[in-house]
Design an enzyme around this catalytic site. Structure first.
Site, PDB file in Angstrom:
ATOM      1  N   TYR A 146     -43.307   6.595 -26.397  1.00  0.00           N
ATOM      2  CA  TYR A 146     -42.914   8.007 -26.441  1.00  0.00           C
ATOM      3  C   TYR A 146     -44.057   8.926 -26.010  1.00  0.00           C
ATOM      4  O   TYR A 146     -43.839  10.086 -25.686  1.00  0.00           O
ATOM      5  CB  TYR A 146     -42.440   8.417 -27.843  1.00  0.00           C
ATOM      6  N   LYS A 195     -42.640  -7.405 -30.375  1.00  0.00           N
ATOM      7  CA  LYS A 195     -41.949  -8.175 -29.326  1.00  0.00           C
ATOM      8  C   LYS A 195     -43.040  -8.964 -28.603  1.00  0.00           C
ATOM      9  O   LYS A 195     -43.251  -8.817 -27.387  1.00  0.00           O
ATOM     10  CB  LYS A 195     -41.204  -7.185 -28.408  1.00  0.00           C
ATOM     11  N   ASP A 227     -35.853  -8.019 -32.180  1.00  0.00           N
ATOM     12  CA  ASP A 227     -34.418  -8.300 -32.043  1.00  0.00           C
ATOM     13  C   ASP A 227     -33.921  -9.071 -33.267  1.00  0.00           C
ATOM     14  O   ASP A 227     -32.846  -8.792 -33.816  1.00  0.00           O
ATOM     15  CB  ASP A 227     -34.102  -9.041 -30.737  1.00  0.00           C
ATOM     16  N   ASP A 251     -38.296   3.790 -34.715  1.00  0.00           N
ATOM     17  CA  ASP A 251     -37.277   4.829 -34.561  1.00  0.00           C
ATOM     18  C   ASP A 251     -35.896   4.190 -34.740  1.00  0.00           C
ATOM     19  O   ASP A 251     -35.038   4.675 -35.496  1.00  0.00           O
ATOM     20  CB  ASP A 251     -37.429   5.422 -33.146  1.00  0.00           C
ATOM     21  N   ASP A 255     -33.430   4.030 -38.480  1.00  0.00           N
ATOM     22  CA  ASP A 255     -32.052   4.543 -38.502  1.00  0.00           C
ATOM     23  C   ASP A 255     -31.072   3.456 -38.935  1.00  0.00           C
ATOM     24  O   ASP A 255     -30.126   3.717 -39.680  1.00  0.00           O
ATOM     25  CB  ASP A 255     -31.647   5.081 -37.130  1.00  0.00           C
TER      26      ASP A 255
END
Ligand code: NAD
Length: 360
Positions: A146, A195, A227, A251, A255
């Site tokens: 980001y 990852k 994942d 992020d 959620d």
């Protein structure tokens, strides 16, 4: 002890829910011999109306000078309010970005707690939920993709976009330390999510997390690919205590973690930096649709205040006391409208605050 708390009621339901959180803090003060001194700070739409900007330099300075910050929520009805006719950097939510940046907050804590009393709101099956779950996502907030360099170009007539995901070891180390500190105050287990089978940033992340782990021999640490983590959160959320991860993965996972609890009015959050000064706020917004009607659930804000006691002031018994009072009130069947179910007693924002404060 005396604690100076900058209080930002903000907009919409913000003032109502913050009032109840302060009521509960005051009761803690009486019971345990602390004094919480509140300084009100303007931010969001109310600040725009009073000063023309969503956060003034003076307001930020007041927040910086405090021991901690308690925030309700900012923002109005996006389709209707005049605040949204202003340029983006002058809208209410710009105040949030400005205060997070101004206070140097790089760590976001999002607890995902399923209270057994509210199982009905959880979208997962009963056999997965068991007696409920209680974990926290620790998300890095100021690095990664980001904030990395990005560009969109046209090469040989083909449009191409590139985002980069930089992390240096210091950024990883400081967020990892927070995750281990949080784990020490909870179940002493950290799952670090990355990852690493694909990304260099993730391989560095793993190395640095292992180095930090040596400073916390009591904490059990393991790695998990992002994942797999997304899957495990719905397959068996009970396995987690502290989930540590970088900005974009966090992020998404935070959620997902909120969603599995099912009740937006119950979700607390905290943002932390290098010092003990943190920003504590509910995960939900300013809910302009129910503002001023004594309908808002104040529990997310009250639980955020409990996090403030635990992480900024090291008042662990006092934080536990607030959480126990919330559970007791739920056990007794009291509900605000957002978590109401058959056979329970409907109460308003103020009454819910009173009930929790009485049980401190
Ligand atoms: P929201 O979270 O404010 O509301 C979503 C829905 O949940 C609404 O129906 C609302 O009534 C309900 N709800 C939220 N909190 C509740 C509570 N404590 N008790 C009972 N019901 C509750 O999200 P939104 O409608 O998308 O956004 C409204 C405003 O809030 C916007 O201006 C948005 O930008 C702002 N916002 C602010 C923050 C923040 O201050 N950190 C975060 C998210 C959204």
């Amino acid at each position: 002890m005396n604690y100076n708390v900058a209080v930002i009621p903000g907009d919409g339901i913000g003032p109502e829910i913050v009032r109840e959180a302060c009521k509960v803090l005051d009761k803690i003060g009486v019971k345990y011999g602390h004094e919480f001194k509140y300084t009100e700070v303007l931010m969001g739409g109310v600040s725009i109306d009073a000063t023309g900007v969503p956060l003034t330099e003076e307001a930020l300075a007041t927040a910086k000078a405090s021991d901690s910050v308690l925030l309700g929520a900012v923002g109005g009805n996006v389709g209707q309010s005049n605040w949204y006719k202003l340029p983006p950097n002058l809208r209410p939510e710009a105040g949030l970005l400005a205060i997070r940046k101004g206070l140097g907050l790089f760590c976001n804590l999002r607890p995902a707690v399923l209270f057994s009393q509210l199982k009905g709101a959880c979208p997962l099956k009963d056999e997965i939920i068991g007696d409920g779950f209680d974990f926290v996502v620790v998300r890095e907030l100021t690095g990664g993709v980001y904030f990395g360099e990005r560009k969109t170009v046209t090469e040989n007539g083909i449009r191409k976009a590139v985002d980069t995901m930089p992390y240096d070891e210091n950024e990883i180390r400081r967020i990892a330390r927070w995750a281990f500190e949080v784990a020490m105050k909870r179940g002493k287990r950290v799952v670090s999510v990355d990852k690493a089978n694909v990304l260099d940033t993730s391989r560095l992340w793993r190395q640095v997390v292992k180095e930090v782990a040596r400073e916390y021999p009591e904490v059990e640490v393991s790695d998990m690919l992002v994942d797999n983590c997304a899957m495990q959160m719905v397959r068996d959320p009970k396995q987690f205590d502290v989930v540590l991860t970088e900005n974009m993965f966090g992020d998404i996972l935070s959620d997902e973690a909120s969603m599995v609890t099912g009740s937006i009015g119950m979700l607390a959050s905290a943002s932390l930096g290098e010092t003990k000064l943190g920003l504590y706020e509910p995960s939900h917004g300013s809910a302009p649709d129910i503002a001023g009607q004594n309908k808002a659930n104040p529990i997310a804000t009250i639980l955020s205040a409990a996090m403030m006691l635990r992480y900024s002031f090291d008042l662990l018994d006092e934080a536990d006391r607030i959480e126990a009072a919330v559970k007791q009130v739920l056990d007794e069947g009291y509900r605000t409208v957002d978590i109401m179910s058959e056979g329970c007693t409907l109460v308003g924002t103020k009454e819910m605050g009173d009930l929790i404060a009485e049980r401190i």
